[in-house]
Write an enzyme that holds these catalytic residues in place. Structure first.
Site, PDB file in Angstrom:
ATOM      1  N   SER A 478      44.808 -17.160  21.011  1.00  0.00           N
ATOM      2  CA  SER A 478      45.804 -16.181  20.579  1.00  0.00           C
ATOM      3  C   SER A 478      45.877 -14.974  21.513  1.00  0.00           C
ATOM      4  O   SER A 478      46.341 -15.095  22.640  1.00  0.00           O
ATOM      5  CB  SER A 478      45.493 -15.766  19.135  1.00  0.00           C
ATOM      6  N   ASP A 489      49.416 -14.940  35.548  1.00  0.00           N
ATOM      7  CA  ASP A 489      50.810 -14.916  35.998  1.00  0.00           C
ATOM      8  C   ASP A 489      51.071 -13.808  37.017  1.00  0.00           C
ATOM      9  O   ASP A 489      51.882 -13.973  37.930  1.00  0.00           O
ATOM     10  CB  ASP A 489      51.750 -14.733  34.802  1.00  0.00           C
ATOM     11  N   LYS A 503      46.619 -21.539  20.680  1.00  0.00           N
ATOM     12  CA  LYS A 503      47.238 -20.986  19.472  1.00  0.00           C
ATOM     13  C   LYS A 503      48.309 -19.995  19.921  1.00  0.00           C
ATOM     14  O   LYS A 503      48.034 -18.834  20.161  1.00  0.00           O
ATOM     15  CB  LYS A 503      46.159 -20.315  18.631  1.00  0.00           C
TER      16      LYS A 503
END
Length: 707
Positions: A478, A489, A503
């Site tokens: 999460s 990224d 999740k």
């Protein structure tokens, strides 16, 4: 974000019952074997609640499903799997009879008509009562004469086994199950007379509980079969389980700090609360099954077949009291039971807070200092912030302070350790990312209608611009995945370890006439446009792990929403990490080829996988003894091979008190500084530091300490 005013839930698991509070174990009247089961009847309130649930699901769930025959068929299949996934109770004639409902449950749900659901549940309870009565009669009349020298085997994997045509077929299966239970207890050193008495008490308790079932049990079972056709995190909580769930979501936890769920007749550990008593004790792991509970030195109570809330009640207890648990390890299908003790305590916020340390790694003639910040969860003291307290705690505030302290200690690089961090505050995940990147998007949230909200870091300050890595494992979920994905990224640092949980959905709680509905309303997407759902974050460099991805993680959950992509939130610029990955992996592989700890994890993983993959078990006592002795011998040989390679004393047995089970570093990691001084170095953490040093050499020859 969206759905203002509703409580957003980012936890990694679908079933949450953290153990808190005071025990309340009621006495249940004894039922005679063969007593007919009294059918349960639905209530008017349940009819109203059903219509509320269906309205919420059809209008508010992320997956826009229609209430039709396809959904009806899915619900029936899910209900039968939930009730009797091992095909051990129902007869083929029962299943054939239930076909009348296959295309009509949708109509019943729209009317709030629970009669078909209760019809199936009552038949199941009748069949369970019959099986338990059979076991009690078998124990009384035949079990003492069982032959443990025959070549019989018990099939463990029955999901694809056809439903039994006759009661005689089920009798044969349950006789073998009884024989297996007796054999397990024999191998654990119990006398036959005690075994017969213990098992009779076990099955009598289960029979008593079947006959004490309430309408809410049937209703909750059916409604969760309905919600699970949407996704595994959408759930109905009865009023009782709503109370348990709400207690679990608070920051002040008292108990052992474990999240449990029911699996067949067992109570299984899903995860441990960071900083909790079980987490710190290190003797309970995800996938372990709790089969007995005792208060202090009192007699062990067998809890096989108990309802989950009853097991929770039995484990609950006051602070500083001791609970003993009899557990079966989740690592093997035929594991021998063992007893562990845990002292109940309160899980304090400071024990879940970020901590720092410095590890030293040799770099030729130089010694490099790598700062490590361990973050067990993403937390924030909402009340303290609302009251404008100057020293309220949060992940970002604590990490900011720790990074500054590490810079004063002249570190060369930084590791953010998110292993087993199950998530927490979304706001904190965004704010923490902002300490390491300039302003920009951190995560995207896509709602059920397709609207995308880009959540950004708007603070231009970058606290730390030096080389860094993020260390993750299968239990990183999460909010952890949002942070790790953003760092990856942006090319801001390396992500190392194991593929994360996956999740990537957002839930909210909605009140009902009876209970609450936890409903999935949105999905997370990374800056790159990739979802974190199902796939999780794939590290730049993977470490071996004992976690079984087929059993732990979003992809292991039925009906999990799929991985997909949306439009990137920012243009992909040159990534300084990507161009160096090939060489970094080569250097890593060269280093771990001869690393005793990494060799141990790989070989241990192969052994555990072999033990887990067994689909049948021998009912011959000598064969079982030999098998256990051989497994113990192989495990001991692996441990001693590792110890010998590291110059450590070898163990005489697996019960040797010198045995250290904390080698992998993938396991729970909560010890005091004093205890850490006596521990072996965390092999995974050290290798992460080595990879970071490799990256630093490739990026800037002639390194100096960072300020």
């Amino acid at each position: 974000m969206m759905h203002t005013g509703k409580r957003l839930l980012l936890s990694a698991t679908a079933v949450v019952l953290t153990l808190i509070g005071i025990s309340a174990n009621a006495t249940i009247p004894e039922i005679k074997p063969g007593t007919p089961f009294t059918p349960l009847e639905p209530t008017r309130e349940e009819a109203i609640t059903t219509q509320q649930i269906m309205s919420n699901l059809l209008r508010g769930h992320y997956e826009r499903k229609r209430l039709n025959n396809d959904l009806s068929s899915e619900v029936l299949n899910t209900l039968l799997d939930d009730l009797d996934g091992t095909h051990s109770y129902f007869l083929a004639s029962d299943i054939e009879e239930f076909e009348q409902f296959r295309n009509h449950l949708d109509e019943a749900l729209s009317r709030g008509d629970m009669k078909p659901a209760f019809y199936i549940y009552n038949r199941f309870q009748q069949r369970v009562s019959e099986r338990l009565s059979f076991m009690l009669n078998e124990l009384e009349k035949k079990a003492k004469d069982y032959d443990f020298k025959s070549k019989e085997v018990l099939e463990l994997d029955r999901e694809e086994t056809p439903w039994a045509s006759t009661r005689a077929e089920l009798d044969q299966l349950w006789r073998k199950r009884l024989k297996n239970s007796m054999l397990n207890l024999r191998l654990a050193g119990k006398e036959d007379e005690d075994i017969l008495e213990l098992l009779a008490k076990r099955y009598q308790n289960q029979l008593n509980r079947v006959h004490q079932s309430r309408p809410v049990d049937a209703y909750q079972t059916f409604m969760n079969a309905v919600t699970r056709t949407f996704d595994p995190h959408t759930q109905y909580f009865s009023p009782r389980n709503s109370e348990n769930f709400n207690i679990n979501m608070s920051l002040s936890l008292q108990g052992i700090g474990a999240v449990l769920q029911t699996e067949d007749e067992h109570t299984k550990v899903v995860r441990l609360v960071p900083g909790g008593p079980a987490f710190k004790a290190g003797n309970l792991e995800p996938e372990d099954k709790i089969i007995g509970v005792a208060q202090g030195d009192e007699e062990m109570v067998d809890v096989i077949g108990w309802r989950l809330d009853e097991v929770v009640d039995l484990i609950r207890g006051p602070k500083s009291s001791t609970v003993r648990l009899e557990i079966l390890s989740g690592a093997a299908a035929t594991a021998e039971p063992k007893t562990i003790a845990i002292v109940r305590d309160e899980v304090k916020l400071e024990e879940q807070s970020a901590q720092k340390e410095v590890i030293e790694i040799q770099d030729g003639k130089d010694t490099r200092r790598i700062g490590v910040i361990d973050i067990p969860t993403f937390y924030i003291d909402f009340e303290g912030r609302m009251n404008n307290l100057p020293d309220y705690r949060s992940t970002t505030r604590d990490v900011r302070r720790l990074v500054n302290e590490l810079l004063d200690e002249r570190i060369d690089g930084l590791i953010i350790d998110l292993r087993s961090n199950g998530g927490g505050s979304l706001e904190e995940a965004i704010n923490l990312t902002g300490l390491f990147i300039p302003t920009g998007p951190v995560v995207q949230v896509r709602g059920a209608r397709g609207d995308v909200d880009v959540l950004r870091d708007r603070d231009p300050e970058v606290l730390y611009a030096g080389p860094m890595t993020v260390l993750v494992n299968r239990l990183s979920a999460s909010a952890s995945e949002i942070f790790a994905g953003a760092i990856q990224d942006y090319g801001r640092g390396l992500v190392i370890g194991g593929q994360t949980f996956g999740k990537g959905t957002v839930q909210s709680l909605r009140p009902l006439t009876e209970g609450q509905l936890k409903i999935t309303q949105a999905k997370f997407y990374r800056v790159s446009g990739d979802s974190t759902q199902n796939q999780g974050v794939i590290p730049d460099i993977m470490f071996p792990s004992l976690f079984d991805k087929d059993k732990i993680g979003e992809s292991a959950l039925e009906k999990a929403l799929p991985w997909d992509t949306i439009k990137p939130a920012r243009e992909t610029k040159s990534n300084p990490v990507r161009s160096k990955l090939s060489r970094l992996k080569e250097l890593h592989e060269e280093r771990i080829n001869d690393n005793p700890d990494f060799i141990f994890v790989r070989e241990q993983k192969a052994l555990v996988s072999e033990m887990r993959d067994k689909t049948q078990v021998s009912l011959n006592e000598e064969e079982r003894k030999s098998e256990r002795e051989e497994n113990d011998r192989r495990r001991l040989a692996l441990e001693n091979k590792r110890r010998k390679a590291k110059g450590m004393p070898e163990l005489a047995s697996l019960d040797d008190p010198e045995e250290d089970e904390k080698v992998e570093g993938d396991e729970e990691k909560a010890k005091s500084d004093e205890e850490k001084d006596d521990e072996e170095p965390d092999a995974m953490l050290i290798e992460t530091g080595n990879i970071l040093l490799d990256y630093m050499r490739m990026s800037s020859p002639g390194m100096t300490a960072l300020r």
